[in-house]
Design an enzyme around this catalytic site. Sequence first.
Site, PDB file in Angstrom:
ATOM      1  N   ASP A  74       0.898  -1.158   0.000  1.00 31.42           N
ATOM      2  CA  ASP A  74       0.000   0.000   0.000  1.00 31.42           C
ATOM      3  C   ASP A  74       0.935   1.206   0.000  1.00 31.42           C
ATOM      4  OD1 ASP A  74      -1.506   2.222   0.742  1.00 31.42           O
ATOM      5  OD2 ASP A  74      -2.860   1.036   1.989  1.00 31.42           O
ATOM      6  N   CYS A 101       2.488   4.591 -10.471  1.00 32.78           N
ATOM      7  CA  CYS A 101       1.218   4.489 -11.211  1.00 32.78           C
ATOM      8  C   CYS A 101       0.031   4.259 -10.274  1.00 32.78           C
ATOM      9  CB  CYS A 101       1.258   3.315 -12.174  1.00 32.78           C
ATOM     10  SG  CYS A 101       2.064   3.685 -13.718  1.00 32.78           S
ATOM     11  N   TYR A 180     -10.031  14.203  -7.172  1.00 25.27           N
ATOM     12  CA  TYR A 180      -9.060  13.590  -8.091  1.00 25.27           C
ATOM     13  C   TYR A 180      -8.171  14.662  -8.730  1.00 25.27           C
ATOM     14  CZ  TYR A 180      -7.439  10.538 -11.905  1.00 25.27           C
ATOM     15  OH  TYR A 180      -6.669   9.812 -12.775  1.00 25.27           O
ATOM     16  N   PHE A 213      -7.259   6.416 -21.220  1.00 26.77           N
ATOM     17  CA  PHE A 213      -6.558   5.191 -21.605  1.00 26.77           C
ATOM     18  C   PHE A 213      -7.406   3.953 -21.346  1.00 26.77           C
ATOM     19  CE2 PHE A 213      -2.160   5.888 -22.984  1.00 26.77           C
ATOM     20  CZ  PHE A 213      -2.179   7.271 -22.998  1.00 26.77           C
ATOM     21  N   THR A 215      -7.707   1.110 -19.862  1.00 28.71           N
ATOM     22  CA  THR A 215      -7.279   0.254 -18.758  1.00 28.71           C
ATOM     23  C   THR A 215      -8.530  -0.378 -18.140  1.00 28.71           C
ATOM     24  OG1 THR A 215      -7.481   1.976 -17.101  1.00 28.71           O
ATOM     25  CG2 THR A 215      -5.374   1.842 -18.260  1.00 28.71           C
TER      26      THR A 215
HETATM   27  N1  NAD Z   1      -6.694   5.037 -17.376  1.00 27.63           N
HETATM   28  C1  NAD Z   1      -6.781   6.323 -17.608  1.00 27.63           C
HETATM   29  O1  NAD Z   1      -7.471   6.768 -18.533  1.00 27.63           O
HETATM   30  C2  NAD Z   1      -5.999   7.296 -16.744  1.00 27.63           C
HETATM   31  C3  NAD Z   1      -6.031   8.640 -17.117  1.00 27.63           C
HETATM   32  C4  NAD Z   1      -5.320   9.556 -16.364  1.00 27.63           C
HETATM   33  C5  NAD Z   1      -4.586   9.141 -15.270  1.00 27.63           C
HETATM   34  N2  NAD Z   1      -4.584   7.829 -14.925  1.00 27.63           N
HETATM   35  C6  NAD Z   1      -3.793   7.471 -13.746  1.00 27.63           C
HETATM   36  O2  NAD Z   1      -2.916   6.427 -14.087  1.00 27.63           O
HETATM   37  C7  NAD Z   1      -2.671   5.611 -12.946  1.00 27.63           C
HETATM   38  C8  NAD Z   1      -2.961   4.168 -13.319  1.00 27.63           C
HETATM   39  O3  NAD Z   1      -4.333   4.067 -13.644  1.00 27.63           O
HETATM   40  P1  NAD Z   1      -4.961   2.811 -14.396  1.00 27.63           P
HETATM   41  O4  NAD Z   1      -5.953   3.326 -15.365  1.00 27.63           O
HETATM   42  O5  NAD Z   1      -3.877   1.910 -14.832  1.00 27.63           O
HETATM   43  O6  NAD Z   1      -5.820   2.211 -13.191  1.00 27.63           O
HETATM   44  P2  NAD Z   1      -5.906   0.744 -12.610  1.00 27.63           P
HETATM   45  O7  NAD Z   1      -7.030   0.790 -11.650  1.00 27.63           O
HETATM   46  O8  NAD Z   1      -5.931  -0.267 -13.722  1.00 27.63           O
HETATM   47  O9  NAD Z   1      -4.523   0.575 -11.823  1.00 27.63           O
HETATM   48  C9  NAD Z   1      -4.259   1.272 -10.646  1.00 27.63           C
HETATM   49  C10 NAD Z   1      -3.551   0.330  -9.697  1.00 27.63           C
HETATM   50  O10 NAD Z   1      -3.241   1.084  -8.509  1.00 27.63           O
HETATM   51  C11 NAD Z   1      -3.408   0.202  -7.427  1.00 27.63           C
HETATM   52  N3  NAD Z   1      -3.586   0.924  -6.174  1.00 27.63           N
HETATM   53  C12 NAD Z   1      -4.670   1.636  -5.762  1.00 27.63           C
HETATM   54  N4  NAD Z   1      -4.450   2.095  -4.514  1.00 27.63           N
HETATM   55  C13 NAD Z   1      -3.228   1.676  -4.139  1.00 27.63           C
HETATM   56  C14 NAD Z   1      -2.451   1.802  -2.960  1.00 27.63           C
HETATM   57  N5  NAD Z   1      -2.898   2.474  -1.881  1.00 27.63           N
HETATM   58  N6  NAD Z   1      -1.221   1.218  -2.921  1.00 27.63           N
HETATM   59  C15 NAD Z   1      -0.759   0.531  -3.982  1.00 27.63           C
HETATM   60  N7  NAD Z   1      -1.453   0.349  -5.127  1.00 27.63           N
HETATM   61  C16 NAD Z   1      -2.671   0.917  -5.185  1.00 27.63           C
HETATM   62  C17 NAD Z   1      -4.640  -0.614  -7.790  1.00 27.63           C
HETATM   63  O11 NAD Z   1      -4.687  -1.807  -7.012  1.00 27.63           O
HETATM   64  C18 NAD Z   1      -4.433  -0.860  -9.265  1.00 27.63           C
HETATM   65  O12 NAD Z   1      -3.761  -2.083  -9.481  1.00 27.63           O
HETATM   66  C19 NAD Z   1      -3.569   6.152 -11.835  1.00 27.63           C
HETATM   67  O13 NAD Z   1      -2.799   6.977 -11.011  1.00 27.63           O
HETATM   68  C20 NAD Z   1      -4.622   6.941 -12.592  1.00 27.63           C
HETATM   69  O14 NAD Z   1      -5.136   7.996 -11.809  1.00 27.63           O
HETATM   70  C21 NAD Z   1      -5.274   6.904 -15.636  1.00 27.63           C
END
Ligand code: NAD
Length: 273
Positions: A74, A101, A180, A213, A215
């Site tokens: 965490d 990430c 956020y 993205f 994801t």
């Molecule tokens: N997907 C998008 O469109 C997008 C756009 C802008 C920013 N982001 C950012 O990119 C990053 C990755 O996002 P994603 O889309 O891959 O999301 P995702 O939910 O697929 O992955 C995020 C990961 O972070 C982990 N996580 C959450 N809280 C945590 C903690 N306290 N300690 C450790 N791990 C933790 C989750 O378990 C998950 O595996 C994030 O910071 C998100 O805000 C994503």
Amino acid sequence: MLWKNNVCLVTGGASGLGAATVIKFIELGAKVIACDLPSSITTNSKQIQQQLINNNNNNKNINIDQQLLFAPVDVTSVDDVSNALNKVKEEFGKLNIVVNCAGIGVAYKTYNFNKQQAHSLQDFTRVLHVNTIGTFNVIRLACELLGANQPDANNNHERGCIINTSSVAAYDGQCGQVAYAASKGAINSMTLPLARDLSTQGIRVNTIAPGLFNTPLLSSLPDKVKAFLSKSVPFPQRLGEPSEYAQLVCNIIENPMINGEVIRIDGALRMQP
Ligand SMILES: NC(=O)c1ccc[n+]([C@@H]2O[C@H](COP(=O)([O-])OP(=O)(O)OC[C@H]3O[C@@H](n4cnc5c(N)ncnc54)[C@H](O)[C@@H]3O)[C@@H](O)[C@H]2O)c1
């Protein structure tokens, strides 16, 4: 850049953008510790290993067992992050690259006038705690290992490279994104002072601000919603692929002049209110 000499720590490494980065690093020959919540590791680690096997059927240059470790972390916990860093030192002897990430989001307006209900302070705090403080916690604790590296004589005497993940919401936060957007804006604002603080040791710090993205976060949406979101991106008119995020991570690592910068990767998307 000799990728096989690099040891990389990726938070949120079991899903989405983090997992794509882990896969890219392994394929380039680096050693990786993928840090994530235990639940995410349990759900996704087999799939990541399988994807590496599928992508690299005949590639004898990768050895998943020797290159990839998953660590339950965490990012807000001092003990968890310290344990993961100790494991990196024990298993791989050093650390060169940190990619943050891990992140969460909530969607609430500042005040719900229909329900006469204010945004919960607990939700606001939780998002800042994971996204902003978690990112800083990992960076501050990783500095000891990064700073202990020998300066790389072939690479401007660099000792390490840190990449954070914010969001375009830091610039064009939509309705319901107040927590956020604040958490991601703070990551953007930390980038330059972090780069300045760590410059004396040859450690670079940059932040990537992704648009939309594909994801797990978005892929679970109905196709109609995904098509609508894709149309809001000027060009290319689609969601970004996690591998394209990972590609930018590598571009930043490979270019020593990129430092103290926030880079949008969004197909010219500007989010509407
Ligand atoms: N997907 C998008 O469109 C997008 C756009 C802008 C920013 N982001 C950012 O990119 C990053 C990755 O996002 P994603 O889309 O891959 O999301 P995702 O939910 O697929 O992955 C995020 C990961 O972070 C982990 N996580 C959450 N809280 C945590 C903690 N306290 N300690 C450790 N791990 C933790 C989750 O378990 C998950 O595996 C994030 O910071 C998100 O805000 C994503």
